[in-house]
Design an enzyme around this catalytic site. Structure first.
Site, PDB file in Angstrom:
ATOM      1  N   ASP A   1       7.201   3.111   6.046  1.00  0.00           N
ATOM      2  CA  ASP A   1       6.622   3.658   4.811  1.00  0.00           C
ATOM      3  C   ASP A   1       7.113   5.077   4.523  1.00  0.00           C
ATOM      4  O   ASP A   1       7.149   5.499   3.369  1.00  0.00           O
ATOM      5  CB  ASP A   1       5.095   3.643   4.873  1.00  0.00           C
ATOM      6  CG  ASP A   1       4.545   2.336   4.335  1.00  0.00           C
ATOM      7  OD1 ASP A   1       5.105   1.839   3.336  1.00  0.00           O
ATOM      8  OD2 ASP A   1       3.587   1.814   4.911  1.00  0.00           O
TER       9      ASP A   1
ATOM     10  N   GLU B   1      22.032   4.444   5.252  1.00  0.00           N
ATOM     11  CA  GLU B   1      20.949   3.900   4.418  1.00  0.00           C
ATOM     12  C   GLU B   1      19.734   4.826   4.317  1.00  0.00           C
ATOM     13  O   GLU B   1      18.989   4.763   3.345  1.00  0.00           O
ATOM     14  CB  GLU B   1      20.510   2.531   4.947  1.00  0.00           C
ATOM     15  CG  GLU B   1      19.793   2.503   6.299  1.00  0.00           C
ATOM     16  CD  GLU B   1      20.728   2.365   7.495  1.00  0.00           C
ATOM     17  OE1 GLU B   1      21.900   2.798   7.396  1.00  0.00           O
ATOM     18  OE2 GLU B   1      20.283   1.859   8.540  1.00  0.00           O
TER      19      GLU B   1
ATOM     20  N   LYS C   1       0.835  -1.201   0.000  1.00  0.00           N
ATOM     21  CA  LYS C   1       0.000   0.000   0.000  1.00  0.00           C
ATOM     22  C   LYS C   1       0.869   1.250   0.000  1.00  0.00           C
ATOM     23  O   LYS C   1       0.574   2.240  -0.653  1.00  0.00           O
ATOM     24  CB  LYS C   1      -0.823  -0.053   1.284  1.00  0.00           C
ATOM     25  CG  LYS C   1      -2.045   0.746   1.270  1.00  0.00           C
ATOM     26  CD  LYS C   1      -3.037   0.331   2.365  1.00  0.00           C
ATOM     27  CE  LYS C   1      -2.562  -0.385   3.556  1.00  0.00           C
ATOM     28  NZ  LYS C   1      -2.243   0.147   4.773  1.00  0.00           N
ATOM     29  N   GLY C   2       1.965   1.171   0.754  1.00  0.00           N
ATOM     30  CA  GLY C   2       2.890   2.303   0.854  1.00  0.00           C
ATOM     31  C   GLY C   2       3.515   2.629  -0.497  1.00  0.00           C
ATOM     32  O   GLY C   2       3.724   3.799  -0.832  1.00  0.00           O
TER      33      GLY C   2
ATOM     34  N   CYS D   1      26.396   1.755  12.167  1.00  0.00           N
ATOM     35  CA  CYS D   1      25.970   1.962  13.556  1.00  0.00           C
ATOM     36  C   CYS D   1      26.477   0.847  14.477  1.00  0.00           C
ATOM     37  O   CYS D   1      27.624   0.861  14.873  1.00  0.00           O
ATOM     38  CB  CYS D   1      24.461   2.143  13.636  1.00  0.00           C
ATOM     39  SG  CYS D   1      24.008   3.041  15.106  1.00  0.00           S
TER      40      CYS D   1
ATOM     41  N   HIS E   1      23.623   6.153  10.096  1.00  0.00           N
ATOM     42  CA  HIS E   1      22.889   5.209   9.250  1.00  0.00           C
ATOM     43  C   HIS E   1      22.823   5.766   7.834  1.00  0.00           C
ATOM     44  O   HIS E   1      21.868   6.464   7.482  1.00  0.00           O
ATOM     45  CB  HIS E   1      21.470   5.018   9.774  1.00  0.00           C
ATOM     46  CG  HIS E   1      21.391   4.223  11.027  1.00  0.00           C
ATOM     47  ND1 HIS E   1      21.212   2.863  11.027  1.00  0.00           N
ATOM     48  CD2 HIS E   1      21.488   4.592  12.329  1.00  0.00           C
ATOM     49  CE1 HIS E   1      21.187   2.422  12.269  1.00  0.00           C
ATOM     50  NE2 HIS E   1      21.358   3.450  13.081  1.00  0.00           N
TER      51      HIS E   1
ATOM     52  N   GLN F   1      30.269   0.004  15.787  1.00  0.00           N
ATOM     53  CA  GLN F   1      30.689  -0.193  17.178  1.00  0.00           C
ATOM     54  C   GLN F   1      31.364  -1.560  17.367  1.00  0.00           C
ATOM     55  O   GLN F   1      32.390  -1.664  18.052  1.00  0.00           O
ATOM     56  CB  GLN F   1      29.467  -0.067  18.100  1.00  0.00           C
ATOM     57  CG  GLN F   1      28.811   1.316  18.010  1.00  0.00           C
ATOM     58  CD  GLN F   1      27.538   1.430  18.829  1.00  0.00           C
ATOM     59  OE1 GLN F   1      27.064   0.451  19.391  1.00  0.00           O
ATOM     60  NE2 GLN F   1      26.985   2.634  18.898  1.00  0.00           N
TER      61      GLN F   1
ATOM     62  N   LYS G   1     -13.482 -12.137  -4.907  1.00  0.00           N
ATOM     63  CA  LYS G   1     -14.338 -12.126  -3.704  1.00  0.00           C
ATOM     64  C   LYS G   1     -13.717 -11.385  -2.520  1.00  0.00           C
ATOM     65  O   LYS G   1     -14.386 -10.570  -1.877  1.00  0.00           O
ATOM     66  CB  LYS G   1     -14.723 -13.564  -3.318  1.00  0.00           C
ATOM     67  CG  LYS G   1     -15.834 -13.660  -2.304  1.00  0.00           C
ATOM     68  CD  LYS G   1     -17.188 -13.254  -2.861  1.00  0.00           C
ATOM     69  CE  LYS G   1     -17.850 -14.402  -3.602  1.00  0.00           C
ATOM     70  NZ  LYS G   1     -19.037 -13.972  -4.371  1.00  0.00           N
TER      71      LYS G   1
END
Ligand code: GLN
Length: 543
Positions: A71, A510, A17-18, A382, A508, A386, A190
């Site tokens: 999302d 990403e 949906k996102g 992250c 992070h 460490q 259905k």
């Protein structure tokens, strides 16, 4: 007056949906509108920060430090626009506000109820998005599946918004599943019919149905859905499985979703100016050269726990014309078993992502060391930063039992520790070091070569940091610290020279990677991994 597109989900969760919401927002942006996107999460948590990623998927961090539903990551990646706290509305937030107001005496004399008090607060939060972003159009995705108890007040608020804003300013898009069970693959409508009925029961008639299915919807299935859901045939949009999510906007556009939206919302400008987008989306398709990356983590059971990392790897892969194959390895497998490290030889590169807690941490420390000693390309993010430091302390500096105090509070060498400002904190929600912070890169380092900039801005989510009392001994043993924040107070990047690629970041990377604008550290990992692949082939060829 802004236009509102409300996205609901039927049949089951996990339908994408996102992606549909993000794709619609992207398409409308490309028609020249100023579009924003926000997500409603009906759970009672105030934000996603305390949710287990294994059960709920990754916690996405925005520039402003808000810990959001994953999302929001999709919206950011599609729209290439930073979002903020107000783009993620939860039951926890709206209930706390109403209760706070009640205690202040705002509702004096009244009995405080879901309707109208809570729904008014929900509508206030939704309208705030358009106001803050000065948007022409806002796509609001309601999390969960129609029929869930938690989402009822939100759907009721959306129903009221249609009355208040008028039918030409509001649009309901219902995303459902059309399964095909038998061998012939007959598409079953259905479940869609039932979920539309459920939506109608609470007073919402969808305007557009987006049907998720394995194969494109047949004509028959489309007609059936149109008839039973009372939407015109043009508004039944087929959304079959695709190789890359970045193809979804083009697919939806070819199904006529933009005309359907524009017609219903009385928008005149239907032409899509694709710009660079098609070139970017095509770069994700058909890449044959495979590079295998081992992801060593704890939440490996659910791919959604590291969704932004998967995307970041895919972005970098697409940019380099590579197909990235990620292999998930449970970190605990490496503990007390020298042999299991051989498993890593099947891969061209290794990534240790963010994480928390002791379980699996010893395995990650062993893996970080193995990659360093064997010259396997390594990227740590992250927790992966460490633990690479803890591993270097033990194996390269001879600091026996060095560790993070998160994992061993009594370690003789707390190379990763709480900073003083974290020591006083008692609450766990929203108290980590969060959000975007500037990082200064040191010229002449690998990090500087990758970013080609002196200053970068990256997002964070951590409590523990490198203890700089150990900096000198680390440097003496060959480590290079190449990025710092807060005037040198915090170490943000470590790297090992004379290694094919060994780099780890406290931030992070990403979260800000985008299609067509991959984050440099992922490009670096993949380039080095490809080299390793060629070298491995050369060796096998010689043998
Ligand atoms: N557990 C570590 C910390 O709190 C790392 C967090 C992470 O990887 N996001 O600092």
């Amino acid at each position: 007056m802004p236009k509102w597109i409300f996205v609901t989900g039927g049949v089951m969760s996990g339908l994408g949906k996102g992606i549909v919401a993000a794709s619609m927002a992207k398409l409308l942006t490309m028609t020249g509108l100023k579009v924003s996107a926000a997500k409603i999460d009906p759970y009672l948590n105030v934000d996603a920060g305390t949710l287990n990623p294994m059960a709920h998927g990754e916690v996405f961090v925005c520039d402003d430090g808000s810990e959001c539903d994953m999302d929001l990551g999709n919206y950011e990646r599609f729209l290439d626009k930073p979002l903020a706290r107000y783009h993620n509305i939860t039951s926890g937030q709206v209930y706390s506000q109403v209760i706070k107001d009640e205690r202040k005496g705002k509702y004096l004399g009244q009995c405080v109820q879901i309707i109208p008090h809570l729904t008014n607060e929900i509508k206030r939060c939704i309208r705030l998005v358009a106001e803050m972003d000065n948007a022409d159009c806002v796509v609001i995705e309601c999390g969960g599946t129609v029929g869930d108890i938690e989402s009822l007040p939100f759907l009721e608020a959306l129903r009221q918004m249609r009355l208040e804003e008028g039918p030409s300013n509001t649009l309901f898009v219902h995303v459902t599943l059309v399964p095909a069970l038998d061998v012939v693959g007959e598409q079953k409508t259905k479940p869609t019919q039932h979920s539309v009925q459920e939506l109608r029961r609470i007073g919402i008639q969808p305007d557009i149905i987006v049907a998720r299915s394995e194969k494109p919807l047949t004509k028959e299935a489309k007609s059936k859905i149109a008839l039973f859901s009372s939407v015109d045939l043009k508004s039944v949009i087929s959304n079959p499985d695709v190789e890359s999510i970045y193809s979804v906007p083009e697919n939806l556009a070819s199904e006529g979703i933009v005309s359907a939206i524009c017609e219903k919302l009385q928008l005149s400008n239907k032409e899509i100016h694709w710009g660079e987008w098609k070139k970017i989306s095509e770069s994700f398709i058909g890449n044959k050269e495979e590079v295998r990356i081992a992801m060593v983590g704890k939440y490996t059971a659910l791919a959604d726990s590291y969704v932004s990392i998967n995307h970041a790897l895919a972005h970098a892969g697409a940019q380099l014309g590579l197909k990235v194959k990620v292999g998930w390895i449970e970190a605990e497998c490496f503990e007390n078993q020298e042999e299991s490290c051989k498993e890593l030889e099947k891969y061209h590169g290794v990534l240790i992502p963010g994480g928390f807690g002791k379980r699996g941490s010893e395995g990650k420390i062993i893996v970080a060391n193995y990659c360093r000693e064997k010259g396997i390309p390594y990227l740590g993010l992250c927790f992966g930063f460490q633990l690479a430091l803890a591993s270097f302390a033990r194996y390269a500096c001879g600091l026996e039992n060095a560790n993070s105090t998160e994992l061993d509070p009594n370690t003789p060498h707390p190379v990763i520790d709480l900073l003083p400002e974290q020591r006083e904190i008692k609450d766990l929600g929203a108290t980590m070091r969060l959000g975007a912070h500037e990082i200064n890169l040191i010229e002449g380092t690998l990090a500087f070569r990758l970013y080609q900039k002196k200053v970068i801005r990256e997002r964070h989510r951590h409590r523990y940091e490198f203890n700089q009392n150990y900096r000198e001994i680390f440097e003496r043993n060959g480590m290079v610290f190449s990025g710092f924040s807060d005037e040198g107070k915090r170490v943000e990047i470590m790297e090992i020279p004379n290694h094919p690629f060994y780099l780890a970041t406290q931030y992070h990377a990403e979260f800000i990677s985008r299609p067509g604008k991959a984050e440099p550290v992922f490009l670096g990992l993949l380039e080095a991994s490809l080299k390793r692949k060629y070298a491995m082939h050369a060796i096998t060829a010689r043998v």
